[in-house]
Design a protein around this motif. Structure first.
Motif, PDB file in Angstrom:
ATOM      1  N   SER A   1      16.098  67.501  28.175  1.00 48.56           N
ATOM      2  CA  SER A   1      15.726  68.450  27.127  1.00 48.56           C
ATOM      3  C   SER A   1      16.921  68.846  26.271  1.00 48.56           C
ATOM      4  CB  SER A   1      15.076  69.691  27.734  1.00 48.56           C
ATOM      5  OG  SER A   1      16.039  70.415  28.473  1.00 48.56           O
TER       6      SER A   1
ATOM      7  N   TYR B   1      18.198  65.786  16.785  1.00 49.42           N
ATOM      8  CA  TYR B   1      18.712  66.938  17.531  1.00 49.42           C
ATOM      9  C   TYR B   1      17.837  68.171  17.300  1.00 49.42           C
ATOM     10  CZ  TYR B   1      21.823  70.622  19.102  1.00 49.42           C
ATOM     11  OH  TYR B   1      22.351  71.708  19.736  1.00 49.42           O
ATOM     12  N   VAL B   2      17.482  68.418  16.053  1.00 52.61           N
ATOM     13  CA  VAL B   2      16.636  69.582  15.740  1.00 52.61           C
ATOM     14  C   VAL B   2      15.259  69.417  16.362  1.00 52.61           C
ATOM     15  CG1 VAL B   2      15.477  70.767  13.834  1.00 52.61           C
ATOM     16  CG2 VAL B   2      17.897  70.195  13.657  1.00 52.61           C
ATOM     17  N   MET B   3      14.698  68.226  16.306  1.00 54.30           N
ATOM     18  CA  MET B   3      13.391  67.998  16.891  1.00 54.30           C
ATOM     19  C   MET B   3      13.418  68.127  18.417  1.00 54.30           C
ATOM     20  SD  MET B   3      11.506  67.752  14.337  1.00 54.30           S
ATOM     21  CE  MET B   3       9.973  67.282  15.071  1.00 54.30           C
ATOM     22  N   SER B   4      14.523  67.766  19.054  1.00 55.04           N
ATOM     23  CA  SER B   4      14.614  67.919  20.510  1.00 55.04           C
ATOM     24  C   SER B   4      14.728  69.386  20.891  1.00 55.04           C
ATOM     25  CB  SER B   4      15.798  67.134  21.067  1.00 55.04           C
ATOM     26  OG  SER B   4      17.018  67.765  20.732  1.00 55.04           O
ATOM     27  N   ARG B   5      15.291  70.226  20.029  1.00 51.58           N
ATOM     28  CA  ARG B   5      15.387  71.658  20.301  1.00 51.58           C
ATOM     29  C   ARG B   5      14.048  72.362  20.136  1.00 51.58           C
ATOM     30  NH1 ARG B   5      19.445  72.938  23.382  1.00 51.58           N
ATOM     31  NH2 ARG B   5      21.378  72.071  22.613  1.00 51.58           N
ATOM     32  N   LYS B   6      13.192  71.845  19.275  1.00 56.89           N
ATOM     33  CA  LYS B   6      11.886  72.479  19.051  1.00 56.89           C
ATOM     34  C   LYS B   6      10.934  72.237  20.204  1.00 56.89           C
ATOM     35  CE  LYS B   6      11.656  72.934  14.115  1.00 56.89           C
ATOM     36  NZ  LYS B   6      10.827  72.740  12.951  1.00 56.89           N
ATOM     37  N   SER B   7      11.078  71.098  20.879  1.00 59.34           N
ATOM     38  CA  SER B   7      10.122  70.787  21.959  1.00 59.34           C
ATOM     39  C   SER B   7      10.550  71.364  23.286  1.00 59.34           C
ATOM     40  CB  SER B   7       9.939  69.293  22.090  1.00 59.34           C
ATOM     41  OG  SER B   7      11.168  68.675  22.393  1.00 59.34           O
TER      42      SER B   7
END
Length: 100
Positions: free
Chosen positions: A32, A94-100
């Motif tokens: 994550s 990176y931003v998309m991995s932080r949202k999930s």
């Protein structure tokens, strides 16, 4: 340009397996906190193909166009564009991995 595109593909293919987290008390899984490497690999492949096509265009322009320096300018623009593309892809993942 062709060598740089090939180099990035070779580097992506030679990736090491991810290590497990060192802290057993951590509640955040290692996956994550990282970007999706398969998606990043896809971005690198698409960018490498685009850079290769641009390299062919630069070579043809250098051979058949007048000697105004357009081919060299296009090559420099292609390198900076490729670098910006890879940075943008990494930030996006990176931003998309932080949202999930």
């Amino acid at each position: 340009m062709l060598a740089f595109a090939g180099f990035t593909v070779v580097v992506v293919r030679m990736r090491r397996p991810a290590r497990a987290t060192d802290d057993p008390k951590s509640t955040i899984s290692p996956s994550s906190r990282r970007i999706d490497l398969e998606q990043l690999k896809g971005f690198v492949y698409v960018g490498a193909v685009a850079l290769t096509l641009l390299a062919v265009a630069v070579i043809l322009m250098g051979l058949f166009a007048n000697r105004s320096g357009r081919a060299e300018g296009l090559a420099v623009l292609g390198f900076f564009g490729y670098a910006a593309y890879l940075v943008a892809a990494t930030v996006l993942l990176y931003v998309m991995s932080r949202k999930s």
